[in-house]
Design a protein around this motif. Structure first.
Motif, PDB file in Angstrom:
ATOM      1  N   GLN A 160       0.729  -1.539   0.182  1.00 47.55           N
ATOM      2  CA  GLN A 160       0.000   0.075   0.014  1.00 47.55           C
ATOM      3  C   GLN A 160       1.119   1.273  -0.050  1.00 47.55           C
ATOM      4  O   GLN A 160       0.451   2.645  -0.206  1.00 47.55           O
ATOM      5  CB  GLN A 160      -1.530  -0.039   1.275  1.00 47.55           C
ATOM      6  N   SER A 161       1.960   1.226   1.005  1.00 46.57           N
ATOM      7  CA  SER A 161       2.894   2.161   1.041  1.00 46.57           C
ATOM      8  C   SER A 161       3.317   2.718  -0.498  1.00 46.57           C
ATOM      9  O   SER A 161       3.661   3.887  -1.398  1.00 46.57           O
ATOM     10  CB  SER A 161       3.837   2.648   1.825  1.00 46.57           C
ATOM     11  N   GLU A 162       3.871   1.383  -1.261  1.00 49.27           N
ATOM     12  CA  GLU A 162       4.022   1.693  -2.639  1.00 49.27           C
ATOM     13  C   GLU A 162       2.964   2.579  -3.590  1.00 49.27           C
ATOM     14  O   GLU A 162       2.540   3.245  -4.602  1.00 49.27           O
ATOM     15  CB  GLU A 162       4.526   0.343  -3.452  1.00 49.27           C
ATOM     16  N   GLU A 163       1.540   2.098  -3.384  1.00 44.71           N
ATOM     17  CA  GLU A 163       0.363   2.223  -4.042  1.00 44.71           C
ATOM     18  C   GLU A 163       0.785   3.908  -4.467  1.00 44.71           C
ATOM     19  O   GLU A 163       0.316   4.665  -4.750  1.00 44.71           O
ATOM     20  CB  GLU A 163      -0.917   1.960  -3.720  1.00 44.71           C
ATOM     21  N   VAL A 164       0.235   4.376  -2.825  1.00 45.75           N
ATOM     22  CA  VAL A 164       0.791   5.783  -2.317  1.00 45.75           C
ATOM     23  C   VAL A 164       1.773   6.602  -2.686  1.00 45.75           C
ATOM     24  O   VAL A 164       1.614   7.446  -3.532  1.00 45.75           O
ATOM     25  CB  VAL A 164       0.108   6.176  -0.631  1.00 45.75           C
ATOM     26  N   ALA A 165       3.302   5.997  -2.798  1.00 46.99           N
ATOM     27  CA  ALA A 165       4.601   6.745  -3.534  1.00 46.99           C
ATOM     28  C   ALA A 165       3.635   6.738  -5.336  1.00 46.99           C
ATOM     29  O   ALA A 165       4.155   7.673  -5.284  1.00 46.99           O
ATOM     30  CB  ALA A 165       5.119   5.730  -3.113  1.00 46.99           C
ATOM     31  N   GLN A 166       3.080   5.704  -6.105  1.00 44.13           N
ATOM     32  CA  GLN A 166       2.469   5.893  -6.561  1.00 44.13           C
ATOM     33  C   GLN A 166       1.632   6.886  -7.499  1.00 44.13           C
ATOM     34  O   GLN A 166       1.665   7.908  -8.923  1.00 44.13           O
ATOM     35  CB  GLN A 166       1.888   4.493  -7.437  1.00 44.13           C
ATOM     36  N   GLU A 167       0.871   7.245  -6.293  1.00 49.80           N
ATOM     37  CA  GLU A 167      -0.104   7.718  -6.302  1.00 49.80           C
ATOM     38  C   GLU A 167      -0.088   9.210  -6.751  1.00 49.80           C
ATOM     39  O   GLU A 167      -0.039  10.167  -6.883  1.00 49.80           O
ATOM     40  CB  GLU A 167      -1.556   7.467  -5.350  1.00 49.80           C
ATOM     41  N   VAL A 168       1.377   9.185  -5.647  1.00 48.03           N
ATOM     42  CA  VAL A 168       1.644  10.952  -4.899  1.00 48.03           C
ATOM     43  C   VAL A 168       2.593  11.468  -6.770  1.00 48.03           C
ATOM     44  O   VAL A 168       2.794  12.568  -7.526  1.00 48.03           O
ATOM     45  CB  VAL A 168       3.134  10.946  -3.970  1.00 48.03           C
ATOM     46  N   LEU A 169       3.331   9.738  -7.466  1.00 47.95           N
ATOM     47  CA  LEU A 169       4.292  10.492  -8.165  1.00 47.95           C
ATOM     48  C   LEU A 169       3.198  10.984  -9.408  1.00 47.95           C
ATOM     49  O   LEU A 169       3.523  12.401  -9.993  1.00 47.95           O
ATOM     50  CB  LEU A 169       5.244   9.681  -8.733  1.00 47.95           C
ATOM     51  N   LEU A 170       2.085  10.197  -9.365  1.00 47.50           N
ATOM     52  CA  LEU A 170       1.457  10.814 -10.496  1.00 47.50           C
ATOM     53  C   LEU A 170       0.309  12.193 -10.420  1.00 47.50           C
ATOM     54  O   LEU A 170       0.078  13.139 -11.621  1.00 47.50           O
ATOM     55  CB  LEU A 170      -0.430   9.985 -10.666  1.00 47.50           C
ATOM     56  N   ASP A 171       0.675  12.413  -9.309  1.00 45.51           N
ATOM     57  CA  ASP A 171       0.003  13.826  -8.878  1.00 45.51           C
ATOM     58  C   ASP A 171       0.755  14.630  -9.119  1.00 45.51           C
ATOM     59  O   ASP A 171       0.488  16.087  -9.764  1.00 45.51           O
ATOM     60  CB  ASP A 171       0.211  13.863  -6.960  1.00 45.51           C
ATOM     61  N   VAL A 172       1.986  14.382  -8.926  1.00 45.80           N
ATOM     62  CA  VAL A 172       3.392  15.472  -8.823  1.00 45.80           C
ATOM     63  C   VAL A 172       3.506  16.063 -11.158  1.00 45.80           C
ATOM     64  O   VAL A 172       3.751  16.800 -11.716  1.00 45.80           O
ATOM     65  CB  VAL A 172       4.389  14.773  -8.644  1.00 45.80           C
ATOM     66  N   TRP A 173       2.774  14.505 -11.895  1.00 48.64           N
ATOM     67  CA  TRP A 173       2.664  14.566 -13.474  1.00 48.64           C
ATOM     68  C   TRP A 173       1.432  15.666 -13.103  1.00 48.64           C
ATOM     69  O   TRP A 173       2.061  16.794 -14.577  1.00 48.64           O
ATOM     70  CB  TRP A 173       3.019  13.333 -13.860  1.00 48.64           C
ATOM     71  N   ARG A 174       0.601  15.303 -13.011  1.00 46.71           N
ATOM     72  CA  ARG A 174      -0.565  15.707 -13.323  1.00 46.71           C
ATOM     73  C   ARG A 174      -0.427  17.591 -12.867  1.00 46.71           C
ATOM     74  O   ARG A 174      -1.199  18.191 -13.238  1.00 46.71           O
ATOM     75  CB  ARG A 174      -1.749  15.783 -12.287  1.00 46.71           C
ATOM     76  N   GLY A 175       0.223  17.552 -11.323  1.00 43.43           N
ATOM     77  CA  GLY A 175       0.093  19.230 -10.971  1.00 43.43           C
ATOM     78  C   GLY A 175       0.852  19.903 -11.290  1.00 43.43           C
ATOM     79  O   GLY A 175       0.982  21.062 -10.544  1.00 43.43           O
ATOM     80  N   ALA A 176       1.897  19.762 -12.172  1.00 46.54           N
ATOM     81  CA  ALA A 176       3.484  20.405 -11.813  1.00 46.54           C
ATOM     82  C   ALA A 176       2.580  21.541 -12.732  1.00 46.54           C
ATOM     83  O   ALA A 176       3.304  22.516 -11.462  1.00 46.54           O
ATOM     84  CB  ALA A 176       3.872  19.049 -13.337  1.00 46.54           C
ATOM     85  N   ALA A 177       1.708  22.165 -13.063  1.00 47.55           N
ATOM     86  CA  ALA A 177       1.728  23.040 -13.778  1.00 47.55           C
ATOM     87  C   ALA A 177       1.061  24.176 -12.666  1.00 47.55           C
ATOM     88  O   ALA A 177       0.843  25.440 -12.484  1.00 47.55           O
ATOM     89  CB  ALA A 177       0.865  23.199 -14.693  1.00 47.55           C
ATOM     90  N   ARG A 178       0.412  23.260 -11.034  1.00 47.77           N
ATOM     91  CA  ARG A 178       0.133  23.474 -10.609  1.00 47.77           C
ATOM     92  C   ARG A 178       1.155  24.278  -9.332  1.00 47.77           C
ATOM     93  O   ARG A 178       1.114  24.243  -7.890  1.00 47.77           O
ATOM     94  CB  ARG A 178      -1.114  23.564  -9.847  1.00 47.77           C
ATOM     95  N   PHE A 179       1.832  23.620  -9.680  1.00 48.89           N
ATOM     96  CA  PHE A 179       2.653  23.853  -8.084  1.00 48.89           C
ATOM     97  C   PHE A 179       3.890  25.173  -7.787  1.00 48.89           C
ATOM     98  O   PHE A 179       3.610  26.284  -8.846  1.00 48.89           O
ATOM     99  CB  PHE A 179       4.357  23.402  -8.667  1.00 48.89           C
ATOM    100  N   ARG A 180       3.139  26.202  -6.974  1.00 45.11           N
ATOM    101  CA  ARG A 180       3.642  27.610  -6.816  1.00 45.11           C
ATOM    102  C   ARG A 180       5.216  27.936  -6.271  1.00 45.11           C
ATOM    103  O   ARG A 180       4.738  27.462  -4.357  1.00 45.11           O
ATOM    104  CB  ARG A 180       2.312  27.711  -5.919  1.00 45.11           C
ATOM    105  N   PRO A 181       5.737  28.293  -6.345  1.00 45.33           N
ATOM    106  CA  PRO A 181       6.983  28.568  -6.189  1.00 45.33           C
ATOM    107  C   PRO A 181       7.229  29.439  -5.369  1.00 45.33           C
ATOM    108  O   PRO A 181       7.759  29.418  -4.021  1.00 45.33           O
ATOM    109  CB  PRO A 181       7.927  29.265  -6.722  1.00 45.33           C
ATOM    110  N   ASP A 182       6.164  30.129  -4.461  1.00 43.88           N
ATOM    111  CA  ASP A 182       6.542  31.091  -4.481  1.00 43.88           C
ATOM    112  C   ASP A 182       5.504  30.602  -2.351  1.00 43.88           C
ATOM    113  O   ASP A 182       5.584  31.155  -1.685  1.00 43.88           O
ATOM    114  CB  ASP A 182       5.675  32.395  -4.045  1.00 43.88           C
TER     115      ASP A 182
END
Lengths: 194, 250
Positions: free
Chosen positions: A56-78
């Protein structure tokens, strides 16, 4: 005092994690591969702490990395570093997982019920035994016992402040303060800026 | 709640340790309190260090799976168009996730099933389910073949047999059923760990499939009950079977 460890390990002219993330936002899979390598260890580490179950931890890690891929444009450096952004999502996802009962079983069986019974002694010992970074360990030691237990139970075990209060037998209002005081002390010891 | 009270919640908020109501109240406060917002950012950066401190090496398959998957996943545009679109960005989370958070460690039960289905309705989860199924198969095999595996089987009171294999080292158990009677639509089989009579749910059992349960801990046995659809927080009746696990495990 030792300097803060560079999480993204910037080398000579090497793009920062934030630079890579900007490329990811444009669909650059190679940049994503670099981001993956830079963050996966910590993402998996926090998932394992909170979720425990390796699969399940690997599933979570996989979901997080997918979130990074999907949401990269929404990262706010500020609003903080890329590492913080990603690890905040990782903790959130891990906490959701333990609080939403056995999600993998849910999908198969429609629903499932699980209790989540933290055992703080074990957590604290295990956390302390296995903390890889001397600085974090040293800084955790500067906290009072209640501060330290509060922070580690909430972060590494994914407990709510209510549960932390129950486990430590401390009033709820006190736990909020201890969590905050503990984080302030940890922040200052680690030299973390905004 | 006073603004001073709210300000003390920065720590619990940053660690995702607030209840839903408090979280919402705090987020309302957060937009008008730049000092709080700054503190939350600092605490998030601090807790990120706690994650780095426990970093672990992933297996190579994980990266392959992730890289395969991103090739098929559409990326989100920069702006936040809609509260209800799934977004990883804090603190604007969907209500569904909020409900999950509300459920909390303290075993709030009720509507979880529907919520979970809703949450996992994303198309991409179909692909993941295949990979998970494979991982589950491997995990079940690991329990069954574990050097320390213990177990037993017993006939269920209404017919059929239940078998349990548990590995204390892996902290997991596998529950297998055969020949259990088909239940009416509104009833389900639910599995439990027994801690000397105190029952902990391990999920619903679909006859004919293996239930892989984690969190074995020091369970003294495994039982199965018949429950209303969706399962129960506690057994609503006597177990149809209760299998003791050998004592003396560490």
């Amino acid at each position: 005092m030792r300097t803060v460890v560079h999480l993204a390990a910037p080398g000579e002219h090497a793009p920062t994690l934030e630079d890579r993330l900007a490329r990811v936002a444009q669909g650059d899979q190679e940049a994503f591969s670099f981001v993956y390598d830079a963050v996966i260890g910590a993402v998996l580490g926090v998932a394992r702490r909170v979720v425990r179950d390796p699969a399940q931890s690997e599933e979570v890690a996989q979901e997080v990395l997918l979130d990074v891929w999907r949401g990269a444009a929404r990262f706010r450096p500020d609003r903080g570093s890329a590492m913080t952004w990603i690890l905040t999502m990782a903790h959130r996802r891990a906490v959701d997982r333990v609080r939403s009962a056995q999600a993998a079983t849910d999908r198969e069986h429609r629903t499932a019920v699980r209790e989540h019974t933290p055992e703080y002694d074990e957590v604290v010992e295990e956390v302390e035994a296995r903390l890889e970074r001397e600085q974090v360990r040293r800084c955790l030691r500067t906290l009072t016992e209640v501060q330290r237990r509060s922070v580690t139970l909430a972060y590494y075990r994914g407990c709510t402040h209510r549960e932390v209060a129950g486990l430590l037998d401390v009033p709820l209002g006190t736990i909020k303060t201890r969590l905050r005081d503990g984080l302030i002390r940890l922040r200052d010891c680690l030299g973390v800026g905004a | 709640m006073t603004s001073a009270d709210l300000h003390t919640m920065t720590g619990a908020y940053a660690l995702h340790a607030l209840d839903e109501d408090e979280r919402r109240e705090f987020e309302g406060h957060l937009v008008e309190c730049p000092a709080c917002a700054r503190e939350v950012r600092e605490f998030r950066a601090t807790s990120a260090r706690l994650a780095v401190a426990v970093a672990e090496s992933p297996g190579p398959e994980l990266k392959r799976r992730v890289m395969d998957e991103i090739a098929t996943v559409r990326q989100l545009p920069p702006e936040l168009p809609d509260r209800h679109s799934p977004t990883p960005v804090e603190p604007r989370r969907t209500r569904r996730v909020v409900v999950l958070v509300l459920a909390a460690c303290l075993a709030a039960i009720g509507a979880l099933g529907g919520v979970a289905i809703d949450r996992y309705r994303d198309a991409r989860d179909a692909e993941r389910a295949v990979a998970e199924q494979r991982a589950r198969g491997a995990a079940i095999e690991a329990v069954i073949t574990a050097p320390d595996a213990v177990g037993g089987s017993a006939p269920a009171s209404g017919g059929g047999t239940v078998r349990v294999i548990a590995s204390p080292a892996l902290d997991r158990a596998v529950v297998l059923t055969s020949g259990l009677p088909t239940l009416p639509d509104a009833r389900v089989y639910q599995g439990w760990y027994s801690d000397n009579g105190r029952m902990r749910s391990i999920g619903l059992i679909r006859p004919g499939t293996a239930l892989l349960a984690s969190g074995l801990d020091r369970a003294s046995g495994v039982g199965v009950t018949v429950e209303p659809a969706g399962g129960s927080a506690r057994p609503s009746g006597a177990p149809i079977v209760l299998i003791d696990l050998p004592a003396g495990r560490s």
